[in-house]
Scaffold this motif. Structure first.
Motif, PDB file in Angstrom:
ATOM      1  N   LEU A 176     -91.753   0.007  91.407  1.00 18.03           N
ATOM      2  CA  LEU A 176     -93.018  -0.160  90.677  1.00 18.03           C
ATOM      3  C   LEU A 176     -92.952   0.154  89.185  1.00 18.03           C
ATOM      4  O   LEU A 176     -93.871  -0.189  88.438  1.00 18.03           O
ATOM      5  CB  LEU A 176     -94.115   0.718  91.302  1.00 18.03           C
ATOM      6  CG  LEU A 176     -94.362   0.579  92.802  1.00 18.03           C
ATOM      7  CD1 LEU A 176     -95.566   1.422  93.208  1.00 18.03           C
ATOM      8  CD2 LEU A 176     -94.580  -0.872  93.198  1.00 18.03           C
ATOM      9  N   CYS A 184     -99.036   6.539  91.480  1.00 14.71           N
ATOM     10  CA  CYS A 184     -98.690   6.968  92.846  1.00 14.71           C
ATOM     11  C   CYS A 184     -98.550   8.483  92.913  1.00 14.71           C
ATOM     12  O   CYS A 184     -98.914   9.104  93.916  1.00 14.71           O
ATOM     13  CB  CYS A 184     -97.396   6.303  93.305  1.00 14.71           C
ATOM     14  SG  CYS A 184     -97.564   4.537  93.469  1.00 14.71           S
ATOM     15  N   TRP A 314     -96.169  -3.521 101.628  1.00 10.36           N
ATOM     16  CA  TRP A 314     -97.369  -2.697 101.511  1.00 10.36           C
ATOM     17  C   TRP A 314     -97.054  -1.285 101.963  1.00 10.36           C
ATOM     18  O   TRP A 314     -96.041  -1.036 102.614  1.00 10.36           O
ATOM     19  CB  TRP A 314     -98.516  -3.281 102.338  1.00 10.36           C
ATOM     20  CG  TRP A 314     -98.471  -2.942 103.789  1.00 10.36           C
ATOM     21  CD1 TRP A 314     -98.990  -1.830 104.404  1.00 10.36           C
ATOM     22  CD2 TRP A 314     -97.870  -3.711 104.839  1.00 10.36           C
ATOM     23  NE1 TRP A 314     -98.751  -1.865 105.742  1.00 10.36           N
ATOM     24  CE2 TRP A 314     -98.070  -3.004 106.051  1.00 10.36           C
ATOM     25  CE3 TRP A 314     -97.184  -4.930 104.869  1.00 10.36           C
ATOM     26  CZ2 TRP A 314     -97.611  -3.473 107.271  1.00 10.36           C
ATOM     27  CZ3 TRP A 314     -96.725  -5.396 106.089  1.00 10.36           C
ATOM     28  CH2 TRP A 314     -96.941  -4.675 107.265  1.00 10.36           C
ATOM     29  N   LEU A 322    -101.511   0.288  99.125  1.00  5.53           N
ATOM     30  CA  LEU A 322    -100.746  -0.319  98.041  1.00  5.53           C
ATOM     31  C   LEU A 322    -100.167  -1.623  98.551  1.00  5.53           C
ATOM     32  O   LEU A 322     -99.601  -1.667  99.641  1.00  5.53           O
ATOM     33  CB  LEU A 322     -99.550   0.545  97.652  1.00  5.53           C
ATOM     34  CG  LEU A 322     -99.715   1.800  96.832  1.00  5.53           C
ATOM     35  CD1 LEU A 322    -100.126   2.955  97.717  1.00  5.53           C
ATOM     36  CD2 LEU A 322     -98.367   2.132  96.186  1.00  5.53           C
ATOM     37  N   GLN A 323    -100.292  -2.665  97.755  1.00  8.19           N
ATOM     38  CA  GLN A 323     -99.638  -3.921  98.092  1.00  8.19           C
ATOM     39  C   GLN A 323     -98.902  -4.404  96.853  1.00  8.19           C
ATOM     40  O   GLN A 323     -99.434  -4.330  95.741  1.00  8.19           O
ATOM     41  CB  GLN A 323    -100.658  -4.960  98.561  1.00  8.19           C
ATOM     42  CG  GLN A 323    -101.251  -4.634  99.922  1.00  8.19           C
ATOM     43  CD  GLN A 323    -102.333  -5.605 100.340  1.00  8.19           C
ATOM     44  OE1 GLN A 323    -103.448  -5.543  99.831  1.00  8.19           O
ATOM     45  NE2 GLN A 323    -102.021  -6.496 101.264  1.00  8.19           N
ATOM     46  N   PHE A 324     -97.681  -4.888  97.049  1.00  3.99           N
ATOM     47  CA  PHE A 324     -96.859  -5.341  95.926  1.00  3.99           C
ATOM     48  C   PHE A 324     -96.197  -6.648  96.301  1.00  3.99           C
ATOM     49  O   PHE A 324     -95.646  -6.789  97.399  1.00  3.99           O
ATOM     50  CB  PHE A 324     -95.790  -4.287  95.610  1.00  3.99           C
ATOM     51  CG  PHE A 324     -94.920  -4.647  94.426  1.00  3.99           C
ATOM     52  CD1 PHE A 324     -93.787  -5.433  94.590  1.00  3.99           C
ATOM     53  CD2 PHE A 324     -95.236  -4.207  93.151  1.00  3.99           C
ATOM     54  CE1 PHE A 324     -92.987  -5.769  93.500  1.00  3.99           C
ATOM     55  CE2 PHE A 324     -94.437  -4.529  92.055  1.00  3.99           C
ATOM     56  CZ  PHE A 324     -93.313  -5.314  92.234  1.00  3.99           C
ATOM     57  N   LEU A 360     -99.244  -5.732  91.662  1.00  4.53           N
ATOM     58  CA  LEU A 360     -99.460  -4.519  92.451  1.00  4.53           C
ATOM     59  C   LEU A 360    -100.957  -4.297  92.572  1.00  4.53           C
ATOM     60  O   LEU A 360    -101.693  -4.451  91.589  1.00  4.53           O
ATOM     61  CB  LEU A 360     -98.839  -3.305  91.745  1.00  4.53           C
ATOM     62  CG  LEU A 360     -99.253  -1.924  92.283  1.00  4.53           C
ATOM     63  CD1 LEU A 360     -98.662  -1.678  93.662  1.00  4.53           C
ATOM     64  CD2 LEU A 360     -98.825  -0.821  91.319  1.00  4.53           C
TER      65      LEU A 360
END
Lengths: 383, 106
Positions: A176, A184, A314, A322-324, A360
């Motif tokens: 990230l 985070c 995720w 969180l999703q990326f 993100l």
């Protein structure tokens, strides 16, 4: 025309590949070999609801009565000879196609095994660990990656005193970046979890059982339980001598094809070329296992390969999702395009020059879904 | 029968979540309305947040699809269909007739 295909690895990737073979019309034998005694089960809940005792083993099971395969569970593959798979039991599975889906195992800390020190990769790990996560116990989590962060979140919810130790300057700084890694970090702090960054672990302290974690700077953290979330190593050692090329995973092209005809690889054990990222990647993510399965099956059956999706993962931490999607590199510029990081509800886009390369989101599944599709629309298709 | 919303509040391509005993997601798929149980398996994702493509909605978490007509999942981790419910449009409003609990396809 193949008549028997052996899938080595009976987790999500292997099961998905076996199903994809059937869905794409393969009518021959599909042998599914798994070294765990369990039928395929869903792993993401292991660090969350299963660890918290909120879901049962039945809830995790992935296979159904429709799954028409020859199951060989509790069997370890020890060699690949052409397209034949040799099991530890001495049995040779004659095949004319092989799917390698052996996954990865958790990396261990020096000093392991030591009672009270755990890694979390499989169901058996989770069963043992959850017996030790009792309210009031002191948990030290080594590594603030996905597994570590999720275990910390779950344990905090169970009433443990939790400290997380991370060698990098911020959690999840690898995938990230530092800026979003700092957000985070805030999730841990929001929930009373002590987070120590930029410091490594020197040793585990204790003889019959762990009693502390000694940091590289000399500090000792008292610990009743330790969980090491320090990455995973692909399970590929059994392939030595097979001729299959391995480099941080089984090397494949974007179609999951290895250098050995009739052998494909996918999931956590594979280092596959990724069109979106423009490089080989070992993606240890749930969705990758399912998506690559379609590709691997098509390749093995000499069919047209479906379009690859953008890498996606995720994580659920402290009630925040969180999703990326995409792929970030150092130097990419990140901006918040919706919402507010302090509220833990936002969408951030990473750009390389002017080109969006990753997105993100925290607690914004709908907007994230749209951005993710926009990234997918920009993926160059194979020539 | 549960009142959902006015017709103009659910344009094509959109979905809305109705908090009933079991949450329900109502979709406008190119002018045809569908309603299914809102939750992908393990109770961890709302299908109303998913991507709608034709008669398929993609779980916003797992990227597996559910067929709005049958509730059937296209892949893991879902193993059983979600319930489908009848949608009634009357006087410019959308209503859902909730199906009995056991009515998901076996």
């Amino acid at each position: 025309m193949r008549s028997a295909i052996t899938v080595v690895g009976a987790s999500l990737a292997g099961l998905s590949a076996a199903r994809a073979l059937r869905a794409q019309g393969f009518e021959g034998r599909v042998l599914l070999v798994g070294d765990e005694p369990h039928r395929p089960y869903d792993r993401p809940p292991l660090s969350k609801d299963f660890l918290a005792g909120k879901v049962s083993l039945d809830d995790l099971e992935l296979s159904t009565s429709d799954d028409d395969f020859d199951w060989q569970l509790g069997e370890r593959a020890v060699a690949l000879d052409g397209q034949d798979v040799l099991l530890a039991s001495g049995e040779r599975l004659a095949s004319d196609g092989v799917v390698l889906a052996t996954g990865a195992r958790a990396r261990r800390l020096p000093g392991m095994p030591l009672p009270g020190v755990h890694t979390l990769r499989g169901l058996d790990d989770a069963l043992v660990l959850r017996e030790e996560l009792v309210a009031g116990a002191r948990l030290v989590v080594v590594g603030a990656g996905f597994i570590g962060a999720e275990v910390a979140s779950t344990a905090r919810g169970l009433g443990l005193e939790v400290t997380v130790v991370e060698a990098l300057s911020a959690p999840l700084a690898g995938p990230l970046g530092d800026e979003m890694g700092a957000v985070c970090a805030g999730l841990h702090q929001d929930h009373g979890v002590r987070l120590l960054t930029g410091v490594g672990v020197a040793a585990l302290v204790g003889e019959d059982r762990v009693r502390a974690v000694r940091l590289a700077d000399g500090r000792e953290l008292p610990a009743d339980v330790v969980v090491a979330g320090v990455g995973a190593v692909p399970c590929v050692k059994w392939l030595e001598g097979s001729g299959v090329r391995v480099d941080r995973g089984v090397v494949t092209d974007a179609r999951c094809a290895t250098n050995v005809p009739g052998v494909v690889a996918l999931g956590d054990c594979a280092s596959s070329y990724n069109n979106f990222a423009g490089q080989a990647m070992r993606l240890e993510h749930w969705t990758n296992a399912v998506q690559q399965a379609q590709v691997a099956a098509a390749t093995l059956l000499d069919k047209e390969v479906p379009a690859r999706a953008v890498p996606y993962f995720w994580s659920d931490q402290y009630g925040v999702r969180l999703q990326f999607a995409g792929h970030r590199r150092d130097g990419d510029r990140v901006t918040i395009v919706d919402g507010d990081t302090a509220a833990r509800r936002f969408v951030a886009v990473y750009r390389r020059g002017d080109r969006p390369v990753a997105v993100l989101a925290m607690n914004q599944p709908k907007l994230f879904g749209r951005r993710r599709r926009e990234l997918a629309a920009a993926v160059p298709q194979p020539a | 029968m549960i009142a959902v919303c006015a017709l103009q509040d659910l344009p094509p391509g959109e979905a809305i979540r109705v908090d009933a005993d079991v949450p329900i997601a109502v979709f406008n798929a190119d002018g045809t309305f569908y309603a299914i149980d809102d939750t992908c398996t393990h109770q961890d994702a709302s299908l109303a947040d998913g991507w709608l493509e034709g008669c398929q909605v993609e779980c916003p978490l797992h990227a597996s699809c559910f067929d709005l007509r049958t509730g059937r999942p296209s892949g893991p981790p879902a193993k059983v269909p979600v319930r489908t419910h009848e949608v009634v449009v009357h006087d410019g409003h959308i209503y859902v007739q909730v199906a009995a609990r056991e009515s998901a396809l076996a």
